[in-house]
Design a protein around this motif. Structure first.
Motif, PDB file in Angstrom:
ATOM      1  N   LEU A 338       0.822  -1.222   0.191  1.00 39.87           N
ATOM      2  CA  LEU A 338       0.182   0.128  -0.272  1.00 39.87           C
ATOM      3  C   LEU A 338       0.662   1.691  -0.031  1.00 39.87           C
ATOM      4  CD1 LEU A 338      -3.125   0.827   0.267  1.00 39.87           C
ATOM      5  CD2 LEU A 338      -2.179   1.166   3.053  1.00 39.87           C
ATOM      6  N   ASN A 339       0.653   1.878  -1.150  1.00 37.63           N
ATOM      7  CA  ASN A 339       1.681   3.638  -1.216  1.00 37.63           C
ATOM      8  C   ASN A 339       0.888   4.721  -1.357  1.00 37.63           C
ATOM      9  OD1 ASN A 339       3.467   1.232  -1.397  1.00 37.63           O
ATOM     10  ND2 ASN A 339       4.048   2.261  -3.782  1.00 37.63           N
ATOM     11  N   ILE A 340       0.775   5.796  -0.244  1.00 42.28           N
ATOM     12  CA  ILE A 340      -0.558   7.105  -0.574  1.00 42.28           C
ATOM     13  C   ILE A 340       1.025   8.090  -0.487  1.00 42.28           C
ATOM     14  CG2 ILE A 340      -1.813   8.600   0.843  1.00 42.28           C
ATOM     15  CD1 ILE A 340      -2.269   5.477   2.569  1.00 42.28           C
ATOM     16  N   ASP A 341       0.732   8.718  -1.689  1.00 44.43           N
ATOM     17  CA  ASP A 341       1.951  10.146  -1.956  1.00 44.43           C
ATOM     18  C   ASP A 341       1.668  11.326  -0.395  1.00 44.43           C
ATOM     19  OD1 ASP A 341      -0.536  11.452  -2.542  1.00 44.43           O
ATOM     20  OD2 ASP A 341       0.118  11.132  -4.931  1.00 44.43           O
ATOM     21  N   GLY A 342       2.896  11.748  -1.172  1.00 47.15           N
ATOM     22  CA  GLY A 342       3.003  12.549  -0.060  1.00 47.15           C
ATOM     23  C   GLY A 342       1.921  13.910  -0.012  1.00 47.15           C
ATOM     24  N   ASP A 343       0.640  13.969  -1.273  1.00 48.01           N
ATOM     25  CA  ASP A 343       0.089  14.725  -0.738  1.00 48.01           C
ATOM     26  C   ASP A 343      -1.068  14.315  -0.409  1.00 48.01           C
ATOM     27  OD1 ASP A 343       1.474  16.898  -2.413  1.00 48.01           O
ATOM     28  OD2 ASP A 343       0.661  16.021  -4.424  1.00 48.01           O
ATOM     29  N   PHE A 344      -1.268  13.117   0.109  1.00 50.47           N
ATOM     30  CA  PHE A 344      -1.584  12.094   0.466  1.00 50.47           C
ATOM     31  C   PHE A 344      -3.438  12.429  -0.108  1.00 50.47           C
ATOM     32  CE2 PHE A 344      -1.804  10.604   5.296  1.00 50.47           C
ATOM     33  CZ  PHE A 344      -0.487   9.947   4.745  1.00 50.47           C
ATOM     34  N   PHE A 345      -3.223  12.005  -1.994  1.00 53.47           N
ATOM     35  CA  PHE A 345      -4.605  12.031  -2.542  1.00 53.47           C
ATOM     36  C   PHE A 345      -4.069  10.802  -3.590  1.00 53.47           C
ATOM     37  CE2 PHE A 345      -5.700  13.066  -6.683  1.00 53.47           C
ATOM     38  CZ  PHE A 345      -7.618  13.931  -6.066  1.00 53.47           C
ATOM     39  N   ASN A 346      -3.065  10.343  -3.881  1.00 51.97           N
ATOM     40  CA  ASN A 346      -3.266   9.011  -5.075  1.00 51.97           C
ATOM     41  C   ASN A 346      -2.270   7.290  -3.736  1.00 51.97           C
ATOM     42  OD1 ASN A 346      -4.301  10.659  -7.205  1.00 51.97           O
ATOM     43  ND2 ASN A 346      -1.685  11.201  -7.544  1.00 51.97           N
ATOM     44  N   VAL A 347      -3.258   6.789  -4.133  1.00 49.52           N
ATOM     45  CA  VAL A 347      -2.997   5.539  -3.530  1.00 49.52           C
ATOM     46  C   VAL A 347      -2.940   4.611  -4.733  1.00 49.52           C
ATOM     47  CG1 VAL A 347      -3.783   3.641  -2.686  1.00 49.52           C
ATOM     48  CG2 VAL A 347      -4.516   6.007  -1.377  1.00 49.52           C
ATOM     49  N   LYS A 348      -1.562   3.500  -4.648  1.00 44.11           N
ATOM     50  CA  LYS A 348      -0.882   2.800  -5.465  1.00 44.11           C
ATOM     51  C   LYS A 348      -1.491   1.396  -4.024  1.00 44.11           C
ATOM     52  CE  LYS A 348       1.567   4.639  -8.640  1.00 44.11           C
ATOM     53  NZ  LYS A 348       2.628   4.616  -9.329  1.00 44.11           N
ATOM     54  N   HIS A 349      -1.936  -0.079  -4.774  1.00 42.34           N
ATOM     55  CA  HIS A 349      -1.651  -1.033  -4.248  1.00 42.34           C
ATOM     56  C   HIS A 349      -1.599  -2.371  -4.918  1.00 42.34           C
ATOM     57  CE1 HIS A 349      -6.370  -2.120  -4.902  1.00 42.34           C
ATOM     58  NE2 HIS A 349      -6.286  -0.135  -5.053  1.00 42.34           N
ATOM     59  N   LEU A 350      -1.528  -3.623  -4.316  1.00 43.16           N
ATOM     60  CA  LEU A 350      -1.063  -4.207  -4.952  1.00 43.16           C
ATOM     61  C   LEU A 350      -2.524  -4.761  -6.315  1.00 43.16           C
ATOM     62  CD1 LEU A 350       0.208  -6.635  -2.744  1.00 43.16           C
ATOM     63  CD2 LEU A 350       1.024  -6.355  -4.673  1.00 43.16           C
ATOM     64  N   ASN A 351      -3.061  -4.443  -5.695  1.00 46.44           N
ATOM     65  CA  ASN A 351      -5.021  -4.539  -7.017  1.00 46.44           C
ATOM     66  C   ASN A 351      -5.126  -3.304  -7.248  1.00 46.44           C
ATOM     67  OD1 ASN A 351      -5.328  -7.803  -5.970  1.00 46.44           O
ATOM     68  ND2 ASN A 351      -5.558  -6.064  -3.874  1.00 46.44           N
ATOM     69  N   GLY A 352      -4.529  -2.215  -7.814  1.00 42.57           N
ATOM     70  CA  GLY A 352      -5.012  -0.943  -8.600  1.00 42.57           C
ATOM     71  C   GLY A 352      -4.385   0.017  -7.979  1.00 42.57           C
ATOM     72  N   GLU A 353      -5.043   0.990  -8.281  1.00 42.39           N
ATOM     73  CA  GLU A 353      -5.003   2.702  -7.919  1.00 42.39           C
ATOM     74  C   GLU A 353      -6.224   3.314  -7.691  1.00 42.39           C
ATOM     75  OE1 GLU A 353      -2.703   4.572 -10.398  1.00 42.39           O
ATOM     76  OE2 GLU A 353      -2.057   2.989 -10.869  1.00 42.39           O
ATOM     77  N   GLY A 354      -6.310   4.011  -6.667  1.00 40.86           N
ATOM     78  CA  GLY A 354      -7.327   5.538  -7.281  1.00 40.86           C
ATOM     79  C   GLY A 354      -6.374   6.711  -6.064  1.00 40.86           C
ATOM     80  N   ARG A 355      -7.927   7.104  -5.736  1.00 34.18           N
ATOM     81  CA  ARG A 355      -7.905   8.036  -4.787  1.00 34.18           C
ATOM     82  C   ARG A 355      -7.894   8.171  -3.226  1.00 34.18           C
ATOM     83  NH1 ARG A 355     -11.146  11.478  -2.889  1.00 34.18           N
ATOM     84  NH2 ARG A 355     -13.291  10.460  -4.577  1.00 34.18           N
ATOM     85  N   LEU A 356      -7.118   8.305  -3.099  1.00 32.64           N
ATOM     86  CA  LEU A 356      -7.876   8.804  -0.788  1.00 32.64           C
ATOM     87  C   LEU A 356      -8.806   9.778  -1.099  1.00 32.64           C
ATOM     88  CD1 LEU A 356      -7.004   7.009   1.731  1.00 32.64           C
ATOM     89  CD2 LEU A 356      -5.317   9.580   1.913  1.00 32.64           C
ATOM     90  N   ALA A 357      -9.905   8.720  -0.632  1.00 28.54           N
ATOM     91  CA  ALA A 357     -11.308   9.104  -0.254  1.00 28.54           C
ATOM     92  C   ALA A 357     -11.473   9.977   0.910  1.00 28.54           C
ATOM     93  CB  ALA A 357     -12.789   8.262  -1.152  1.00 28.54           C
ATOM     94  N   ALA A 358     -11.326   8.579   1.905  1.00 34.04           N
ATOM     95  CA  ALA A 358     -11.177   9.150   3.338  1.00 34.04           C
ATOM     96  C   ALA A 358     -10.340   8.234   4.814  1.00 34.04           C
ATOM     97  CB  ALA A 358     -12.305   8.638   3.904  1.00 34.04           C
ATOM     98  N   ILE A 359     -10.367   9.036   5.102  1.00 36.36           N
ATOM     99  CA  ILE A 359      -8.925   8.451   6.197  1.00 36.36           C
ATOM    100  C   ILE A 359      -9.583   8.788   7.710  1.00 36.36           C
ATOM    101  CG2 ILE A 359      -6.232   7.674   7.505  1.00 36.36           C
ATOM    102  CD1 ILE A 359      -6.269  10.266   5.483  1.00 36.36           C
TER     103      ILE A 359
END
Length: 415
Positions: A338-359
């Motif tokens: 699980l990778n979350i970029d420095g802007d806490f916006f884009n996310v990559k994981h083993l099954n795909g990628e998307g936007r960080l909708a909520a924490i």
């Protein structure tokens, strides 16, 4: 004379068996009576006791719950009754079983609040995620042995709630107030406007390490711990991106300084939901951190434990050249889950990628940890207030702004 003794012994054994059978029938009828107040005929566990097709299994269940020790036999017997002589059952029935198990546990925990608690508050996607984790999704049905092995290895406490309920009712027909009902008194039910919901509380309570469920010393059972979380006694809500602002800076502000384990829920725009359990103080560090009870769960769309163990968490926002800024979960930066970029916006994981909708972040160290973090924040605020009152020259103010990343006219002239 020896024949008479033998005949007497046989008669005595027959009477004992007959008495046990009568006792089992009475217990069984009492179980049906009380379950009728909690479930409809098509809901687990009442549905399997209503079948009446396997009396011997009913007797064995009663014998199991009357024994002082628990065993795997109980789950095996329940599963046998659920399948009801079928070789396999449709996946949607398994999903409904998870729904009913969750509902049954919540009914025990939320006795005082069931009038306000609605079934539409349940998260049906979580029940589907559990079903999706059983074998390949290409199969439309699930076999009895396949489900039994999944329960034994992946969800051994699935039937804990019904077993405890049966044990309590088999010894006495009196319904005493349970410890979780008592502990829930005079407290408010958890808010429903964040990621964490009653279904996820149920799922996590059954599966995360006990470390994250130990803050409330009054709890002695799994259902006690579930109740304590649901009534905001066990965990403290540290951060909600919807209310507190969705950015790395806000994330750090709300969770840094909390010197105890935390649970972080990451909701991704592509439908995935992850749960990171960190058993150390969360921090920015030049190396990986996390102890032996750190772990990452994927909660949706397929429930599974992704990774666990020490040194699986890495966070970097300042150290250039070490890695790209952001939050990384994995043994090393070359192999992350699980990778979350420095802007806490884009996310990559083993099954795909998307936007960080909520924490959603929860501190699990108890009231003392929350109070210590609050004291630290108050001290920091006082220091900022003091420094703001100190008179500085123009050059000093400009230097501070430049260090903070705010480009001044003088800095531009030097370019």
């Amino acid at each position: 004379m020896g024949g008479n003794t033998s005949q007497s012994g046989t008669t005595s054994h027959s009477k004992k068996t007959e008495n046990n059978s009568k006792q089992n029938i009475q217990i069984y009828e009492e179980i049906l009576r009380q379950l009728s107040h909690l479930c409809t005929d098509d809901q687990y566990p009442l549905c399997i006791f209503r079948q009446g097709t396997d009396v011997s299994s009913h007797d064995r269940i009663i014998e199991a719950i009357l024994s002082p020790t628990k065993s795997e036999e109980f789950s095996n017997l329940l599963i046998k009754l659920i399948w009801n002589n079928r070789t396999s059952i449709p996946r949607h029935e398994i999903t409904k079983l998870f729904h009913d198990c969750c509902m049954f546990d919540l009914k025990q925990v939320l006795t005082e609040d069931m009038k306000t608690f609605q079934t539409n508050m349940l998260d049906n996607q979580c029940f589907s995620a559990l079903t999706n984790s059983i074998g390949p999704n290409t199969t439309s049905e699930i076999e009895q042995e396949q489900f039994y092995q999944w329960v034994r290895t992946q969800f051994p406490t699935l039937f804990y709630g019904i077993e405890m309920w049966l044990r309590n009712r088999s010894t006495s027909s009196k319904s005493n107030k349970t410890s979780q009902e008592a502990s829930a008194s005079n407290r408010s039910f958890m808010k429903m406007n964040n990621i964490l919901n009653p279904t996820l509380v149920w799922l996590l309570t059954h599966n995360i390490p006990i470390l994250y469920l130990s803050a409330d010393n009054s709890c002695t059972t799994l259902l006690d711990r579930m109740s304590s979380v649901l009534y905001d006694r066990m965990w403290d809500h540290l951060y909600d991106s919807h209310q507190d602002g969705s950015s790395l800076n806000r994330f750090q502000h709300h969770i840094f300084g909390y010197k105890a384990p935390i649970i972080i829920l990451f909701e991704i725009s592509d439908g995935y939901l992850f749960c990171l359990c960190c058993d150390e103080e969360f921090k920015e560090s030049p190396k990986h951190f996390g102890g032996i009870q750190a772990c990452l769960f994927q909660l949706k769309p397929i429930f599974k434990l992704v990774i666990e163990g020490p040194s699986i968490i890495f966070m970097n926002t300042k150290l250039r050249g070490l890695s790209a800024p952001g939050l990384f979960i994995g043994r090393d930066l070359a192999h992350t889950f699980l990778n979350i970029d420095g802007d806490f916006f884009n996310v990559k994981h083993l099954n795909g990628e998307g936007r960080l909708a909520a924490i959603d972040v929860w501190g699990v160290g108890g009231r003392k940890s929350a109070e210590e973090q609050n004291s630290l924040r108050q001290w920091e605020n006082r220091q900022v207030e003091k420094s703001s009152k100190v008179k500085r020259s123009y050059e000093e103010e400009e230097a501070i702004l430049n260090m903070a990343g705010i480009e001044t006219r003088h800095a531009q002239e030097q370019l």
